[in-house]
Design a protein around this motif. Structure first.
Motif, PDB file in Angstrom:
ATOM      1  N   ARG A  33       0.805  -1.219   0.000  1.00  0.00           N
ATOM      2  CA  ARG A  33       0.000   0.000   0.000  1.00  0.00           C
ATOM      3  C   ARG A  33       0.844   1.277   0.000  1.00  0.00           C
ATOM      4  O   ARG A  33       0.314   2.372  -0.048  1.00  0.00           O
ATOM      5  CB  ARG A  33      -0.936   0.024   1.210  1.00  0.00           C
ATOM      6  CG  ARG A  33      -1.891  -1.122   1.228  1.00  0.00           C
ATOM      7  CD  ARG A  33      -2.958  -0.933   0.194  1.00  0.00           C
ATOM      8  NE  ARG A  33      -3.860  -2.086   0.215  1.00  0.00           N
ATOM      9  CZ  ARG A  33      -4.679  -2.381  -0.759  1.00  0.00           C
ATOM     10  NH1 ARG A  33      -4.717  -1.648  -1.831  1.00  0.00           N
ATOM     11  NH2 ARG A  33      -5.452  -3.428  -0.669  1.00  0.00           N
ATOM     12  N   LYS A  34       2.155   1.131   0.054  1.00  0.00           N
ATOM     13  CA  LYS A  34       3.036   2.304   0.011  1.00  0.00           C
ATOM     14  C   LYS A  34       3.069   2.846  -1.421  1.00  0.00           C
ATOM     15  O   LYS A  34       2.750   2.140  -2.375  1.00  0.00           O
ATOM     16  CB  LYS A  34       4.459   1.940   0.450  1.00  0.00           C
ATOM     17  CG  LYS A  34       4.556   1.301   1.805  1.00  0.00           C
ATOM     18  CD  LYS A  34       4.378   2.312   2.885  1.00  0.00           C
ATOM     19  CE  LYS A  34       4.595   1.624   4.235  1.00  0.00           C
ATOM     20  NZ  LYS A  34       4.188   2.415   5.333  1.00  0.00           N
ATOM     21  N   TYR A  39       8.308  -4.343  -3.793  1.00  0.00           N
ATOM     22  CA  TYR A  39       9.302  -4.645  -4.824  1.00  0.00           C
ATOM     23  C   TYR A  39       9.310  -6.115  -5.225  1.00  0.00           C
ATOM     24  O   TYR A  39       9.812  -6.475  -6.280  1.00  0.00           O
ATOM     25  CB  TYR A  39      10.699  -4.190  -4.391  1.00  0.00           C
ATOM     26  CG  TYR A  39      11.324  -5.053  -3.319  1.00  0.00           C
ATOM     27  CD1 TYR A  39      12.142  -6.119  -3.658  1.00  0.00           C
ATOM     28  CD2 TYR A  39      11.105  -4.786  -1.973  1.00  0.00           C
ATOM     29  CE1 TYR A  39      12.729  -6.906  -2.675  1.00  0.00           C
ATOM     30  CE2 TYR A  39      11.677  -5.561  -0.999  1.00  0.00           C
ATOM     31  CZ  TYR A  39      12.485  -6.620  -1.350  1.00  0.00           C
ATOM     32  OH  TYR A  39      13.048  -7.400  -0.369  1.00  0.00           O
ATOM     33  N   LYS A  40       8.704  -6.985  -4.396  1.00  0.00           N
ATOM     34  CA  LYS A  40       8.680  -8.404  -4.727  1.00  0.00           C
ATOM     35  C   LYS A  40       7.573  -8.745  -5.721  1.00  0.00           C
ATOM     36  O   LYS A  40       7.613  -9.789  -6.353  1.00  0.00           O
ATOM     37  CB  LYS A  40       8.491  -9.237  -3.460  1.00  0.00           C
ATOM     38  CG  LYS A  40       9.678  -9.165  -2.530  1.00  0.00           C
ATOM     39  CD  LYS A  40       9.471 -10.030  -1.316  1.00  0.00           C
ATOM     40  CE  LYS A  40      10.656  -9.940  -0.382  1.00  0.00           C
ATOM     41  NZ  LYS A  40      10.449 -10.776   0.811  1.00  0.00           N
ATOM     42  N   GLY A  41       6.579  -7.876  -5.816  1.00  0.00           N
ATOM     43  CA  GLY A  41       5.496  -8.072  -6.786  1.00  0.00           C
ATOM     44  C   GLY A  41       4.715  -9.351  -6.536  1.00  0.00           C
ATOM     45  O   GLY A  41       4.384  -9.680  -5.399  1.00  0.00           O
ATOM     46  N   ALA A  42       4.424 -10.088  -7.595  1.00  0.00           N
ATOM     47  CA  ALA A  42       3.607 -11.294  -7.510  1.00  0.00           C
ATOM     48  C   ALA A  42       4.292 -12.412  -6.725  1.00  0.00           C
ATOM     49  O   ALA A  42       3.625 -13.324  -6.239  1.00  0.00           O
ATOM     50  CB  ALA A  42       3.257 -11.794  -8.904  1.00  0.00           C
ATOM     51  N   SER A  43       5.608 -12.349  -6.548  1.00  0.00           N
ATOM     52  CA  SER A  43       6.320 -13.406  -5.820  1.00  0.00           C
ATOM     53  C   SER A  43       6.350 -13.158  -4.310  1.00  0.00           C
ATOM     54  O   SER A  43       6.889 -13.970  -3.554  1.00  0.00           O
ATOM     55  CB  SER A  43       7.742 -13.558  -6.354  1.00  0.00           C
ATOM     56  OG  SER A  43       8.472 -12.380  -6.132  1.00  0.00           O
ATOM     57  N   CYS A  44       5.749 -12.070  -3.857  1.00  0.00           N
ATOM     58  CA  CYS A  44       5.719 -11.743  -2.427  1.00  0.00           C
ATOM     59  C   CYS A  44       4.901 -12.789  -1.667  1.00  0.00           C
ATOM     60  O   CYS A  44       3.833 -13.202  -2.106  1.00  0.00           O
ATOM     61  CB  CYS A  44       5.102 -10.361  -2.224  1.00  0.00           C
ATOM     62  SG  CYS A  44       5.067  -9.827  -0.498  1.00  0.00           S
ATOM     63  N   THR A  45       5.402 -13.209  -0.517  1.00  0.00           N
ATOM     64  CA  THR A  45       4.713 -14.226   0.276  1.00  0.00           C
ATOM     65  C   THR A  45       3.642 -13.635   1.178  1.00  0.00           C
ATOM     66  O   THR A  45       2.972 -14.369   1.897  1.00  0.00           O
ATOM     67  CB  THR A  45       5.716 -15.024   1.127  1.00  0.00           C
ATOM     68  OG1 THR A  45       6.441 -14.116   1.956  1.00  0.00           O
ATOM     69  CG2 THR A  45       6.677 -15.799   0.247  1.00  0.00           C
ATOM     70  N   PHE A  46       3.485 -12.322   1.153  1.00  0.00           N
ATOM     71  CA  PHE A  46       2.450 -11.654   1.928  1.00  0.00           C
ATOM     72  C   PHE A  46       1.299 -11.252   1.007  1.00  0.00           C
ATOM     73  O   PHE A  46       1.470 -11.141  -0.201  1.00  0.00           O
ATOM     74  CB  PHE A  46       3.020 -10.441   2.659  1.00  0.00           C
ATOM     75  CG  PHE A  46       4.014 -10.809   3.712  1.00  0.00           C
ATOM     76  CD1 PHE A  46       3.596 -11.162   4.978  1.00  0.00           C
ATOM     77  CD2 PHE A  46       5.371 -10.843   3.427  1.00  0.00           C
ATOM     78  CE1 PHE A  46       4.508 -11.509   5.963  1.00  0.00           C
ATOM     79  CE2 PHE A  46       6.294 -11.202   4.397  1.00  0.00           C
ATOM     80  CZ  PHE A  46       5.858 -11.541   5.665  1.00  0.00           C
ATOM     81  N   ASP A  52      -6.719  -1.547   2.876  1.00  0.00           N
ATOM     82  CA  ASP A  52      -5.995  -0.610   3.740  1.00  0.00           C
ATOM     83  C   ASP A  52      -6.424  -0.810   5.183  1.00  0.00           C
ATOM     84  O   ASP A  52      -7.598  -0.997   5.469  1.00  0.00           O
ATOM     85  CB  ASP A  52      -6.280   0.835   3.331  1.00  0.00           C
ATOM     86  CG  ASP A  52      -5.607   1.213   2.027  1.00  0.00           C
ATOM     87  OD1 ASP A  52      -4.648   0.532   1.636  1.00  0.00           O
ATOM     88  OD2 ASP A  52      -6.049   2.193   1.405  1.00  0.00           O
ATOM     89  N   GLY A  53      -5.485  -0.768   6.096  1.00  0.00           N
ATOM     90  CA  GLY A  53      -5.794  -0.916   7.515  1.00  0.00           C
ATOM     91  C   GLY A  53      -5.770  -2.355   7.997  1.00  0.00           C
ATOM     92  O   GLY A  53      -5.843  -2.605   9.194  1.00  0.00           O
TER      93      GLY A  53
END
Length: 86
Positions: A33-34, A39-46, A52-53
């Protein structure tokens, strides 16, 4: 009304971590949300699907659970419910 465009944007920004979103067991990405985004894009594990929130709410829920657990374990350790500091 643009809702089709909005849902397409969510699908494009979904991450690996977003798979658990429907079950409610995902962990929100703090960076998605920043302004710069994650920067990890689709490979982010989150989860990039959380609103928001959501990160703040999950942290608040966790703090409440930890407090309740600590209170429960300290009461169980002392039969009269009183705790003593060393």
């Amino acid at each position: 009304d643009g809702s089709a465009d909005d849902s397409a944007g969510v699908a494009e920004s979904a991450s690996v971590g977003s798979r658990l979103h429907a079950a409610g067991t995902c962990k929100p990405c703090a960076w998605n949300r920043k302004s710069a985004g994650c920067y990890k894009g689709a490979s982010c594990t989150f989860c990039h699907t959380c609103e928001d929130g959501a990160l703040h709410q999950k942290k608040k829920e966790r703090r409440t659970k930890v407090k309740a657990f600590k209170k429960q374990t300290s009461a169980a350790a002392s039969p009269d419910g009183l705790t003593w500091s060393a």
